[in-house]
Write an enzyme that holds these catalytic residues in place. Structure first.
Site, PDB file in Angstrom:
ATOM      1  CB  SER A   1       1.712   6.893   2.403  1.00 41.24           C
ATOM      2  OG  SER A   1       0.339   6.625   2.241  1.00 41.24           O
TER       3      SER A   1
ATOM      4  CE1 TYR B   1       2.692   4.258  -2.088  1.00 39.63           C
ATOM      5  CE2 TYR B   1       0.798   4.399  -0.619  1.00 39.63           C
ATOM      6  CZ  TYR B   1       1.818   5.009  -1.309  1.00 39.63           C
ATOM      7  OH  TYR B   1       1.977   6.366  -1.243  1.00 39.63           O
TER       8      TYR B   1
END
Length: 350
Positions: A142, A167
Site C-alpha cells: 500500500s 495498517y
C-alpha cells in the site's frame, strides 16, 4: 497458468479474476467474505464472476457458472491447515495475495484484525508458497507504507520506516516477511504498493463511494484536512493491468549486486517492490468537483481537520514499472469517476 487470487469477493480481486479468466488462465478465488463492509456487495461481486452464494460452504471449492476455468473457495488466511490443504490439492503455479484487513481509520479501533489477517494470514501464504514450489507470489502492499515521508513523488527507493497507522505497519511487515522468504527459500515475490484505487464495484468505505452516496441522498460530505488532501487516485483497470504485468514477470536473483544495497526495493534475492499509481496527484476539492459534475449535484460540505493515521499527500513514482514492465497508469480522474457514478446509479437504482 493456474493462479490463486485471494480476496476475490473484494474490489480489485473481482476485476483481476475476470481479466485473467478472459485471457485463458485457470483461476481459483479465495475470500473469507467477512463483514468489514456490506456483505451483499461482496456476494454480488461473486455473482458477477458466476459464483452462486447460496452454494458456498466453508472450505469447499465451488465452480463458476460463467467461467469454466474458475473455482471459488470460502476460506480464511488465518486457517493454516485449510490453506495448506488447498495448495496441496490445486497445485498452483502462481499466487496473488489481495486478501487483507483494509482501512487506515478502522485500524485505530480494531487493531487485532490487522495482526490476524495481515500478519498471521500472510505468514500462512508464505509458508504455503514455500512448501508447494510456487513460481511467483505477488501481493498487495500500500502507498500508506510511506507514512510521514514528505519527499515527493514517493519512490520505492525511499526509506519507509515511519508508518503512521497499524495498517501501514502491517503492509510494511509483509514486504519484510516476503523478502525473508525470497532470501531463505528462493521464492520470487513482488510487493505492489497501490495508490488510492477507485472505480466500479469499489469499497463503500472509500471517499468516492461515501461522497457519491451522501450527495445523492442530499447529505453533507466529510471533507478532511479542510480539503487540502492530495491523493494519487488510480483507476481499478490501471491497477489490474499493472498487476498482470507483474504476475507475468517474476523477479530473478541478483547475486552480482553490491553487498551495500541502499535501495530497499531490490535485493540479491528474487524480490521486488513496485508502486502502481497514476503519478498525477489530485487535490481533494478538485476530486469533489469532478464528482459534482458527474452527478449534476453540488455537495454540502463539512470541513474537518485531518484524522489520525491519514497523510496529507500521496504521489507515486512509477519509473521502475515503466522501465522494467513497460507500463504507466494513465486513466483520468474525470473518466474514472464517471465510470463509477454510472455503475453506482445502476447498481443502487438511483
Amino acid at each position: 497458468m493456474k493462479i490463486l487470487i485471494t480476496g476475490t469477493a473484494g474490489f480489485i480481486g473481482m476485476h483481476l479474476a475476470q481479466r485473467l479468466l478472459e485471457r485463458g488462465d485457470e483461476v481459483v478465488g479465495l475470500d473469507s467474505i467477512n463483514d468489514y463492509y456490506d456483505v451483499n456487495l461482496k456476494l454480488d461481486r461473486l455473482r458477477k464472476t458466476g459464483i452462486n452464494p447460496e452454494n458456498i460452504a466453508y472450505g469447499q471449492t465451488l465452480r463458476s457458472d460463467l467461467y469454466p476455468k474458475y473455482h471459488f473457495v470460502k476460506l480464511k488466511l488465518e486457517d493454516k491447515e485449510g490453506l495448506l490443504k488447498l495448495f496441496e490439492e490445486e497445485k498452483f503455479d502462481k499466487v496473488v495475495n489481495l486478501a487483507a484487513q483494509a482501512g487506515v481509520r478502522y485500524s485505530l479501533t480494531n487493531p487485532d484484525a490487522y495482526i490476524e489477517a495481515n500478519i498471521v494470514g500472510f505468514l500462512n501464504i508464505l509458508e504455503a508458497c514455500r512448501h508447494h514450489q510456487i513460481k511467483h507470489l505477488a501481493y498487495a502492499s500500500s502507498s500508506s507504507v510511506y507514512g510521514s515521508n514528505t519527499e515527493m513523488p514517493f519512490s520505492t527507493s525511499h526509506n519507509v520506516d515511519h508508518p503512521v497507522s497499524l495498517y501501514a505497519a502491517s503492509k510494511k511487515s509483509n514486504e519484510l516477511m516476503a523478502h525473508t522468504y525470497s532470501h531463505l527459500f528462493g521464492i520470487p515475490t513482488t510487493g505492489l504498493r497501490f495508490f488510492t484505487v477507485y472505480g466500479p464495484w469499489g469499497r463503500p468505505d472509500m471517499a468516492l463511494f461515501l461522497f457519491t452516496k451522501a450527495m445523492i441522498e442530499n447529505k453533507p460530505i466529510q471533507v478532511f484536512n479542510y480539503g487540502e488532501m492530495m491523493r494519487d487516485f488510480t483507476y481499478v483497470d490501471d491497477i489490474v493491468e499493472g498487476v498482470i504485468r507483474v504476475i507475468d514477470h517474476p523477479p530473478v536473483p541478483n547475486p552480482g549486486l553490491s553487498s551495500e544495497i541502499t535501495d530497499p526495493s531490490i535485493s540479491k534475492a528474487p524480490y521486488k517492490v513496485y508502486n502502481i499509481g497514476n503519478s498525477s496527484p489530485v487535490k481533494l476539492m478538485d476530486f469533489i468537483v469532478a464528482i459534482e459534475k458527474a452527478l449534476g449535484i453540488e455537495a454540502k460540505k463539512d470541513m474537518l481537520p485531518i484524522q489520525p493515521g491519514d497523510v496529507p499527500a500521496t504521489y507515486a513514482d512509477t519509473t521502475p514499472l515503466e522501465k522494467e514492465l513497460g507500463y504507466k497508469p494513465d486513466t483520468s480522474v474525470e473518466h474514472g469517476i464517471q465510470q463509477f457514478v454510472d455503475w453506482y446509479r445502476h447498481y443502487y437504482n438511483k
